[in-house]
Each structure stands twice: as C-alpha cells, then as structure tokens.
Write a protein that holds these residues in place. Structure first.
Motif, short mmCIF file in Angstrom:
data_model
loop_
_atom_site.label_atom_id
_atom_site.label_comp_id
_atom_site.label_asym_id
_atom_site.label_seq_id
_atom_site.Cartn_x
_atom_site.Cartn_y
_atom_site.Cartn_z
N HIS A 43 8.84 -23.74 2.73
CA HIS A 43 10.07 -24.50 2.98
C HIS A 43 11.27 -23.68 2.54
O HIS A 43 11.29 -23.20 1.41
CB HIS A 43 10.04 -25.82 2.20
N PRO A 44 12.26 -23.56 3.40
CA PRO A 44 13.43 -22.73 3.01
C PRO A 44 14.34 -23.41 1.98
O PRO A 44 15.08 -22.74 1.29
CB PRO A 44 14.18 -22.56 4.34
N PHE A 45 14.22 -24.75 1.84
CA PHE A 45 15.17 -25.44 0.97
C PHE A 45 14.72 -25.51 -0.48
O PHE A 45 13.56 -25.26 -0.80
CB PHE A 45 15.43 -26.85 1.51
N CYS A 46 15.66 -25.85 -1.37
CA CYS A 46 15.38 -26.06 -2.79
C CYS A 46 14.98 -27.53 -2.93
O CYS A 46 15.62 -28.41 -2.36
CB CYS A 46 16.64 -25.77 -3.60
N SER A 47 13.94 -27.80 -3.72
CA SER A 47 13.47 -29.18 -3.83
C SER A 47 14.22 -29.97 -4.89
O SER A 47 13.89 -31.12 -5.17
CB SER A 47 11.97 -29.22 -4.07
N ARG A 48 15.20 -29.36 -5.50
CA ARG A 48 16.23 -30.07 -6.25
C ARG A 48 15.84 -30.58 -7.65
O ARG A 48 16.65 -30.55 -8.55
CB ARG A 48 16.78 -31.20 -5.37
N THR A 49 14.62 -31.10 -7.82
CA THR A 49 14.28 -31.72 -9.10
C THR A 49 13.28 -30.92 -9.93
O THR A 49 13.06 -31.22 -11.10
CB THR A 49 13.67 -33.12 -8.89
N CYS A 50 12.63 -29.90 -9.32
CA CYS A 50 11.49 -29.28 -9.99
C CYS A 50 11.87 -28.46 -11.22
O CYS A 50 11.14 -28.46 -12.21
CB CYS A 50 10.66 -28.43 -9.03
N CYS A 51 13.02 -27.76 -11.20
CA CYS A 51 13.39 -26.93 -12.36
C CYS A 51 13.50 -27.79 -13.62
O CYS A 51 12.96 -27.45 -14.66
CB CYS A 51 14.72 -26.22 -12.11
N MET A 52 14.19 -28.92 -13.48
CA MET A 52 14.38 -29.78 -14.66
C MET A 52 13.07 -30.47 -15.05
O MET A 52 12.80 -30.67 -16.24
CB MET A 52 15.49 -30.80 -14.40
N THR A 53 12.25 -30.80 -14.07
CA THR A 53 10.94 -31.38 -14.38
C THR A 53 10.10 -30.35 -15.14
O THR A 53 9.40 -30.68 -16.10
CB THR A 53 10.23 -31.81 -13.09
N ALA A 54 10.21 -29.08 -14.71
CA ALA A 54 9.45 -28.02 -15.38
C ALA A 54 9.88 -27.88 -16.84
O ALA A 54 9.05 -27.69 -17.73
CB ALA A 54 9.65 -26.70 -14.63
N LEU A 55 11.17 -28.00 -17.11
CA LEU A 55 11.66 -27.93 -18.50
C LEU A 55 11.17 -29.14 -19.29
O LEU A 55 10.82 -29.02 -20.47
CB LEU A 55 13.19 -27.91 -18.53
N LYS A 56 11.15 -30.29 -18.62
CA LYS A 56 10.66 -31.50 -19.26
C LYS A 56 9.20 -31.30 -19.67
O LYS A 56 8.80 -31.62 -20.79
CB LYS A 56 10.78 -32.67 -18.27
N PHE A 57 8.41 -30.68 -18.75
CA PHE A 57 7.00 -30.40 -19.06
C PHE A 57 6.89 -29.52 -20.30
O PHE A 57 6.09 -29.77 -21.20
CB PHE A 57 6.32 -29.70 -17.88
N ALA A 58 7.72 -28.47 -20.34
CA ALA A 58 7.66 -27.55 -21.48
C ALA A 58 7.94 -28.30 -22.78
O ALA A 58 7.25 -28.12 -23.79
CB ALA A 58 8.67 -26.42 -21.28
N ASN A 59 8.95 -29.19 -22.76
CA ASN A 59 9.27 -29.99 -23.94
C ASN A 59 8.10 -30.87 -24.35
O ASN A 59 7.78 -31.01 -25.52
CB ASN A 59 10.49 -30.87 -23.67
N GLN A 60 7.45 -31.46 -23.33
CA GLN A 60 6.35 -32.38 -23.64
C GLN A 60 5.14 -31.63 -24.20
O GLN A 60 4.47 -32.11 -25.11
CB GLN A 60 5.97 -33.18 -22.39
N VAL A 61 4.88 -30.42 -23.63
CA VAL A 61 3.76 -29.63 -24.14
C VAL A 61 4.06 -29.19 -25.57
O VAL A 61 3.20 -29.25 -26.46
CB VAL A 61 3.49 -28.39 -23.23
N ARG A 62 5.32 -28.79 -25.81
CA ARG A 62 5.70 -28.35 -27.16
C ARG A 62 5.48 -29.47 -28.18
O ARG A 62 4.97 -29.25 -29.27
CB ARG A 62 7.17 -27.89 -27.16
N SER A 63 5.80 -30.72 -27.83
CA SER A 63 5.58 -31.83 -28.76
C SER A 63 4.11 -32.13 -28.94
O SER A 63 3.66 -32.39 -30.06
CB SER A 63 6.23 -33.13 -28.25
N ALA A 64 3.35 -32.06 -27.84
CA ALA A 64 1.94 -32.44 -27.91
C ALA A 64 1.09 -31.36 -28.57
O ALA A 64 0.16 -31.65 -29.31
CB ALA A 64 1.43 -32.76 -26.52
#
Lengths: 584, 142
Positions: free
Chosen positions: A312-333
């Motif tokens: 897909h040529p477009f940016c999916s808009r939400t994944c970068c911030m979701t990825a950071l959210k994942f990193a935060n959640q893994v860091r806590s867990a």
C-alpha cells in the motif's frame, strides 16, 4: 422565448487562471458574441464582490442568462446558481466554463490556453442561449437514519442522532459491536484502556430505545434518494422494508495480511505476530512466546504493508503511535526486556503524540531505522546457540551498518486497508471509491464527511485510516449534518430529470428498456411513455435512445449539447482563419 | 505552424469529468487540443453528438465514462459501449478513420490516466491530419 441577454464573467482566480489565460483579451472577445450584453473579467468571481457584481448587472441590465468562466462547476456551480436566485433569476439559466482545472492548470502555453478558454466559453455562451428555467423540487426528510458499521464511528453517530430523538438503524456485519476499538487494550498517547470507553458506548447503543441494532447484516437493495431511502430486508425468512432519510457509512477498515510479505515469515514463524494479535495478548495480561516463555527480546517492526508500492502506498496513520504504546506496555510488563522499534519514519501526528514519542524514547528502547521502500528486513529462525527464537537482518540507516537483531517475539505493525466488501457497499449506497478502495469525500477540505450522493455521508476509517478522536469527530460531524436536515424537514433535490413530449412519442418503449431505474412506464391509454420524476436520476440514457426525440433530459437536452458543440467549433474555426490570415 | 488537431471530449460527470479535474488539481500537463464537454452519463452521448461534432470540423472525439461496473447510473457506460462500436462502423462510411473516435474508461481517481489519454489521442489524430467527411455524406447530417 424572450430575447437572451447574456452576461459573461471571466475569473482570474488570483493568478491561477490569469497567469496562463489572457483573461482581459478573452472577456473582450466574448463580448462580441451574439446576445452577449456584458462581458467582464474579475479577480475572484466566487468572492462576495464577484457575486454582487453579477447580481447588480442582472438587475441593471436585465440580463437573463449568465456564463461564468472559472473553476470546475463541481466546485462553484452551486455558488453562482444561488447568486442568480438572489437576483431573481432562475438558477438554471446559468452555465459554467471550466478554464482552471481543465485549462490553466493543465497547459503550459499561454497563447494556446487562451485560445482554448475562448472555445470553452464560446461553447458555454451558445449553450446558455437554450437554457430553460427549471423549478426546484423539495422532498420531505424521513427522520430515521441508517448507520452502516458498528465500530466507534458508527456507534458515535448512532448515539448522537438517536439522543436527539430520531430512529436509527445500525447495521453491523459481524456478530458484535465495537469494531477494532473493542479489540484494543490501551490507547495512545495517554494509555487509557479502550474497554473503559467502548463498553459503556456499546451498552448504551444496545439499550437505546430509538436504536435498532441488526448484527450479522449487510445492507443491500437500497432504493430512493435523499430524504426517502427504502431498503428491502430478508429477515428470518420474512421480507420486510425499512425507510430512512439519510445514510452514514462507517464501515471502517481491516488489517493487511502480512503473509503477503515473504521476508517476514508471518505464519511460518509462530513468534511473528500482528499488532492486533499482540493487542489480544496484552489484554489477556500475558506476554508470552509461542512456547510459553516470557520473551527477553521484543522487536516491533513498523510499516508492514504501508508506504511501500508493492503493498500500500499510503501511511496507515495510527501504527507508529501504537508501536510506541506497545513498547511502553512491554517495558512495564517485562522491565528487563530488550525492546527494539525497527521503524522507517516516526510519524507522531496529533495531540500529545510527539510528547509521547519523547517520553517513550527515555524508556531504554532501541530505535533502529530501516529502508522500507527498497530494503526490507529479513526475519529468520535463530540457531539454538543464539539463545533467542528469531533473528532480524537489515541495513540500519542511522549507523550505516548491516545489523542483526535478536528477537523472541516480533510484532508486525500491519497496515490498514479498505474492507473486502467496500465495493459492494459503495454500489449499494451509490458512492465512489478512490484507487485504494477508500471512499471519496465530496470535498477533501471543505466537505470531508459528505459524498457526491446527497444524503450519504462517510465517516471514520472507511474514508482513510484514522485514529479514534478523528473517527469520532467525523461521526459527530456527519450526525450534525443529518440532524440539520431533519430539523429543516425537507431538502431541495436535483431537477435534472427526463420528461416526455407526448405529441412526439411514438410509443415504441425503447426508453423503458434502457432506463436503469425503471422510472419510465407505458401508458396504454394514450400509447405514450411516461417518466416518474421521483425515480428518475437524470442520466439521460433515454434521451440518446429515443428515435423521435420525444424524451428530453432536462438541462442536458439535445439542443443544449449540440449548440455547445457548435459554439466550441465556431471558436476553433474563427481562430484557424485568424492564424491563416496572419500566415498569409 | 504544425497541424493542431481539435479533439472534443465527452466526459461523464461522475467519474471521467472528476478525473479530468483531478489532473488539473494535481497540475499534470497535457495537450491543449482536448476540449471537454460534460454530460451526466456516458449513456447520454447520442450518436448525433458525435456526427455533429465531426460535421462541425472536429478532428477527433474522445469519450470517457466510468469503468464497467462502476457507473453512477448502474449501466449507462455499457449502453455507450454498444453505440460506440456501431458509430465506429458508421464514421468509416462517412470517410472518417475509426481511430478518430475513441472510448476509454477513466475513474474519478485516474487524473494521470486522463492526461495520458489526452496526449495519446492528440498524437494519434495529429498523425491522421485534418478530418474530412465524404461530400456525399454531408447533406444527410444534422
């Protein structure tokens, strides 16, 4: 017919038209054409002073036809029609020549573009001679609304409209409400749990006395027009019919299937999972590898299927911030885990997003950059001796080195794409899609939730990938539009329909065979065809089929189009004679 | 000055006219020989329009409609397609090369395709030179 007195207005559109078309020369020459009383040029015809000029000229000079040469009629035809109505002239005694989108913006030779502008305007002038006043029809708005899609956008719209006292039919194709948000754990950037806001919404919708939820249902067989749509339903073996005045399409999107990218080994390696699969894992509170171990190394791979012409040529808009959210959640867990964000560009758009990025980058997370257009990372199985499940090889752009990253768990930040049945829905409700199957809005900036089909709105991610606040804003915007139409109670509809001259009709019924809306029927008493103008949508196919010319598609009559051709070619021929005489 | 053909283009309002507008908003460039006339649906294009345009001296005609299956009016483009095949046979009898009449599908998102089509058509018709109708046919035309 009264003698036509035509006013011609050539717009500069600032420099948009004026720098490629000699507007003064064009206006001067158009003034010489038959029946043209006034021909002017002005900086911005659509501005208030521009419109006032037309209104004043109509009144002072008894103009009864107007031609504006400016942008596309798709943008300002309505603006000028309203100006005509203000001056007491029937709005259909107007024609627009498109000398911006289809002339000044697409050509590079000023002399040729000026000639073309003359041809287009000459065509419009000749045509407008034959315009006829048409009367607007108003139809009542049925206050019930159809909302398609039970995700957060659909729920928001449904609640807004039902809370204001109106009936809502909410269609959801799956067996539950909530859409993708119901599958999320925490939400970025403030790590607020999705369940805390989506569950009360679902409960309210389910218990709302004015919302009828239909699960496992896809709308089909919609007929009618703004204010008065009808849908036939086959429910429990019985056929039923529902009626509604507006439609809000909130069908959302679906995740891309990363198995299409061979480099990532999705489905081959059980520890390569998608972002939505990881959400599920986070919701269960158990971050584990396939074999049940707590991962020591977690890699989060961005732009999977996004911003790459192979997918897909477009940016999916939400994944970068979701990825950071994942990193935060893994860091806590798992405080001791090694966390890698393997990204292409970090896109922190929206309120609080950049701050969230800054905070996250202080949490001992390794940010590694790859070339997602030309050089995708390759995920492979690690040897026993490596003490990890998987290895990711790629060229790291910031250091300029080829590196190998250990991973026990790889989360693929999958792209978002249009729903599989996007096309069927588009056809059912009568809207268009762009190249990537997302729906097209009426105006990208000024009318982002409306469509070119009156009474049909698009909200949320069916238009393009969106985050939660954007989807909700759009849903409420569309709801406000629907509520406004219900409050007014009626709407003006297009009058460009066909009608039959019974004196000319020979009763051959050819028109009936080509009409896609069964809007024409045969009156056996008089032996003529007859148009139901409520059903007619004005395509004009009957007009080009009628052997006697009895059926007339209003505003696109044979005479109007033939005169447009004549006017166009006359200007071209005049110019050719000029050129020849200069060459001699 | 080189021969500059005139090409009339009939575009349907919903897909192709919007596509041509998109070529403009995207500032794509194409030959100025194409001059556009808007109709609501390609199904509205009466054979008379085509014959009239040739009679008035156009050198080529480019008709564009929605892609099959995407017609705003369900199936007007199919009706247009049927007429197109007949018209090509007919204009040949008028002494007009069938390549001077082209039908193509252009969606609202295909601004680039429209710009390319406009250039292709201009090139094709430039090579064919000015159109001329057989004298014996002229009297019969509208």
């Amino acid at each position: 017919m009264e003698e036509p007195r035509i006013g011609v207005y050539v717009c500069w559109c600032g420099t948009n038209i004026a720098k490629m078309v000699d507007v003064e020369q064009v206006a001067r020459e158009m003034g010489n054409l038959p029946n043209v009383v006034i021909s002017k040029n002005y900086k911005y015809m659509c501005s208030d002073p521009g419109q006032d000029m037309i209104i004043k000229d109509i009144k002072e000079n008894n103009l009864n036809r107007i031609v504006v040469a400016a942008c596309s009629p798709r943008i300002h035809e309505l603006t000028f029609r309203k100006a005509l109505a203000h001056a007491g002239l029937n709005p259909y005694l107007f024609e627009m020549a498109n000398i911006r989108e289809q002339n000044s913006w697409v050509h590079t030779d000023k002399a040729l573009a000026t000639d073309k502008a003359k041809a287009l305007i000459s065509a419009a002038i000749t045509r407008v001679n034959f315009h006829e006043p048409l009367e607007k029809r108003t139809v009542e708005i049925n206050p019930a609304t159809l909302v398609i899609g039970g995700g957060i956008a659909g729920l928001s719209a449904a609640l807004e409209i039902a809370d204001a006292g109106n009936k809502v039919y909410l269609f959801e194709k799956s067996d539950h409400l909530g859409g993708i948000v119901a599958d999320l754990d925490l939400t970025f950037p403030n790590l607020y749990p999705a369940q805390q806001f989506i569950e009360p919404m679902i409960a309210r919708v389910q218990n709302h006395e004015r919302i009828q939820v239909l699960l496992n249902t896809i709308p089909e067989n919609i007929s009618g027009y703004v204010g008065n749509f009808t849908m036939k339903l086959g429910m429990n073996g019985q056929s039923a019919e529902i009626q509604f005045g507006n439609i809000i399409v909130a069908t959302g999107l679906k995740p891309f299937d990363p198995a299409q990218i061979p480099e990532y080994g999705y489905k081959r390696f059980p520890d390569v999972i998608t972002s939505l699969e990881f959400e599920k894992m986070l919701k269960s509170g158990n971050i584990k590898t396939h074999s049940g171990r707590t991962p020591e190394h977690v890699a989060i791979l961005h732009c999977v299927g996004s911003r790459n012409n192979n997918y897909h040529p477009f940016c999916s808009r939400t994944c970068c911030m979701t990825a950071l959210k994942f990193a935060n959640q893994v860091r806590s867990a798992i405080p001791g885990a090694n966390i890698y964000e393997i990204y292409a560009d970090m896109r922190a758009i929206g309120k609080g997003a950049e701050e969230f990025y800054a905070q996250s980058s202080r949490k001992d997370i390794m940010f590694l950059m790859y070339d997602q257009r030309n050089d995708l990372p390759i995920i492979r199985r690690a040897l026993k001796s490596e003490k990890c499940n998987l290895l990711i090889d790629f060229h790291e752009l910031l250091s300029g080195e080829d590196i190998e990253v250990r991973a026990d768990l790889v989360v693929l930040m999958t792209s978002m794409e249009a729903q599989e049945n996007a096309k069927e829905i588009a056809r059912t409700v009568g809207i268009s899609m762009c190249g990537n199957s997302f729906y097209i809005e009426k105006h990208p900036k000024l009318d982002p939730v409306a469509t070119t089909t009156e009474g049909v709105y698009i909200v949320g991610s069916c238009q393009s990938p969106k985050d939660i606040p954007d989807s909700v804003s759009q849903a409420k915007a569309a709801a406000a539009r629907v509520l406004a139409s219900i409050a007014v109670g009626n709407v003006e509809v297009e009058v460009i329909t066909a009608n039959v001259n019974e004196d000319l009709c020979c009763g051959c019924q050819t028109c009936i065979s080509v009409c896609p809306y069964t809007a024409i029927h045969y009156e056996s008493d008089n032996k003529v065809s007859c148009v139901n103008e409520i059903l007619c949508k004005g395509c004009g196919t009957c007009g080009s089929t009628c052997p006697t010319g009895a059926i007339k598609p209003r505003h696109f009559t044979d005479q109007q189009i033939l005169s447009q051709i004549e006017g166009m070619m006359k200007a071209v021929k005049t110019r050719l004679v000029e050129i020849e005489s200069q060459e001699v | 000055m080189d021969f500059q053909p005139t090409i009339l283009s009939f575009l349907c309002n919903w897909c192709s006219y919007t596509g041509a507008d998109l070529a403009g908003t995207s500032r794509m460039k194409y030959a100025p020989n194409i001059k556009i006339i808007r109709v609501m649906c390609s199904g509205r294009i009466d054979p008379t329009f085509v014959l009239k345009a040739f009679k008035e001296g156009t050198d080529g005609i480019l008709i564009c409609g929605c892609h099959p299956g995407d017609c705003h009016y369900v199936e007007g483009n199919y009706k247009c397609l049927r007429r197109f095949h007949l018209l090509q046979k007919y204009i040949k009898q008028m002494g007009i090369h069938p390549d001077r009449l082209k039908l193509a599908w252009v969606s609202a998102s295909e601004g680039k395709q429209f710009a390319e089509l406009a250039d292709e058509m201009t090139e094709t018709v430039s090579k064919l030179g000015a159109a001329k109708i057989n004298e014996c046919m002229e009297v019969t035309l509208y």
